[in-house]
Design a protein around this motif. Structure first.
Motif, PDB file in Angstrom:
ATOM      1  N   ASP A   1      22.150 -44.906   0.949  1.00 13.92           N
ATOM      2  CA  ASP A   1      21.783 -45.973   0.021  1.00 13.92           C
ATOM      3  C   ASP A   1      20.656 -45.401  -0.831  1.00 13.92           C
ATOM      4  O   ASP A   1      19.549 -45.204  -0.341  1.00 13.92           O
ATOM      5  N   THR A   2      20.953 -45.112  -2.084  1.00  9.54           N
ATOM      6  CA  THR A   2      20.018 -44.396  -2.938  1.00  9.54           C
ATOM      7  C   THR A   2      19.570 -45.255  -4.111  1.00  9.54           C
ATOM      8  O   THR A   2      20.395 -45.808  -4.838  1.00  9.54           O
ATOM      9  N   LYS A   3      18.263 -45.374  -4.280  1.00 12.47           N
ATOM     10  CA  LYS A   3      17.701 -46.065  -5.437  1.00 12.47           C
ATOM     11  C   LYS A   3      17.677 -45.064  -6.597  1.00 12.47           C
ATOM     12  O   LYS A   3      17.164 -43.958  -6.452  1.00 12.47           O
ATOM     13  N   LEU A   4      18.239 -45.464  -7.723  1.00 15.02           N
ATOM     14  CA  LEU A   4      18.301 -44.585  -8.885  1.00 15.02           C
ATOM     15  C   LEU A   4      17.204 -44.901  -9.886  1.00 15.02           C
ATOM     16  O   LEU A   4      17.173 -44.322 -10.955  1.00 15.02           O
ATOM     17  N   GLY A   5      16.329 -45.815  -9.544  1.00 17.93           N
ATOM     18  CA  GLY A   5      15.258 -46.212 -10.451  1.00 17.93           C
ATOM     19  C   GLY A   5      15.672 -47.362 -11.340  1.00 17.93           C
ATOM     20  O   GLY A   5      16.853 -47.639 -11.535  1.00 17.93           O
TER      21      GLY A   5
ATOM     22  N   LEU B   1      22.870 -46.880  -5.748  1.00 20.12           N
ATOM     23  CA  LEU B   1      24.166 -46.304  -5.433  1.00 20.12           C
ATOM     24  C   LEU B   1      24.298 -46.274  -3.917  1.00 20.12           C
ATOM     25  O   LEU B   1      23.397 -45.795  -3.224  1.00 20.12           O
ATOM     26  N   VAL B   2      25.395 -46.822  -3.399  1.00 20.03           N
ATOM     27  CA  VAL B   2      25.600 -46.881  -1.957  1.00 20.03           C
ATOM     28  C   VAL B   2      26.962 -46.273  -1.633  1.00 20.03           C
ATOM     29  O   VAL B   2      27.969 -46.649  -2.226  1.00 20.03           O
TER      30      VAL B   2
ATOM     31  N   GLY C   1      28.171 -49.210  -7.005  1.00 19.63           N
ATOM     32  CA  GLY C   1      27.016 -49.177  -7.880  1.00 19.63           C
ATOM     33  C   GLY C   1      27.363 -49.846  -9.192  1.00 19.63           C
ATOM     34  O   GLY C   1      28.534 -50.006  -9.524  1.00 19.63           O
ATOM     35  N   GLU C   2      26.356 -50.228  -9.901  1.00 20.29           N
ATOM     36  CA  GLU C   2      26.568 -50.846 -11.203  1.00 20.29           C
ATOM     37  C   GLU C   2      26.535 -49.767 -12.263  1.00 20.29           C
ATOM     38  O   GLU C   2      25.689 -48.877 -12.234  1.00 20.29           O
ATOM     39  N   GLY C   3      27.487 -49.810 -13.195  1.00 12.79           N
ATOM     40  CA  GLY C   3      27.507 -48.872 -14.303  1.00 12.79           C
ATOM     41  C   GLY C   3      27.876 -47.450 -13.929  1.00 12.79           C
ATOM     42  O   GLY C   3      27.535 -46.513 -14.649  1.00 12.79           O
ATOM     43  N   LEU C   4      28.595 -47.249 -12.835  1.00 11.93           N
ATOM     44  CA  LEU C   4      28.973 -45.907 -12.414  1.00 11.93           C
ATOM     45  C   LEU C   4      30.215 -45.391 -13.131  1.00 11.93           C
ATOM     46  O   LEU C   4      30.489 -44.201 -13.118  1.00 11.93           O
TER      47      LEU C   4
END
Length: 137
Positions: free
Chosen positions: A33-37, A42-43, A57-60
């Motif tokens: 589970d990564t925070k992209l800022g 992204l999970v 994720g949103e907008g991937l």
């Protein structure tokens, strides 16, 4: 040469809601589970027993949330999968048999190998099929 499908991007509108569905409803395991800022996340999750993961994720991608159809999971007992999913409060179709004349309800005791299916959607409407394959011909 071996070709392995590793990851499928699933377009969602709300990552937290989707993660709750895929982990709590479907029992997928969170790989990372990564925070992209800037509120982006992204999970990556993997279905139990699978060698292929999904990424939420949103907008991937260019796909709109809910536009992905035809994703398929395979289980060795689709009736047991139906029982498990309904116990987890996942809205699923009845178990169906797909054959030359289309879909029909499964009959109790019927052999569902390769022909037994159930269908479900995630909270955005991305469509999944669950197929029974207990033996390959």
């Amino acid at each position: 040469m071996n070709w392995t499908l590793e990851v499928v991007v699933v377009p969602v509108s709300d990552v937290a809601r989707a993660v709750a569905f895929y982990t709590g409803g479907l029992g997928f395991v969170v790989d990372h589970d990564t925070k992209l800022g800037a509120g982006r996340r992204l999970v990556q999750l993997t279905p139990r027993g699978s060698g292929c993961s999904v990424v939420l994720g949103e907008g991937l991608s260019e796909m709109a949330p809910g536009s992905l159809r035809g994703l398929q999971l395979v289980v060795n007992d689709v009736r047991a999968a139906h029982t498990e999913l309904t116990a987890r409060s996942v809205a699923v179709s009845k178990v169906q048999v797909l054959g030359p004349s289309g879909a029909r309800p499964a009959v109790p005791g019927e052999d569902l190998n390769n022909v037994g299916f159930l269908f479900l959607d995630d909270p955005d409407g991305n469509g999944w099929a669950v197929q029974q394959i207990s033996a390959r011909p």
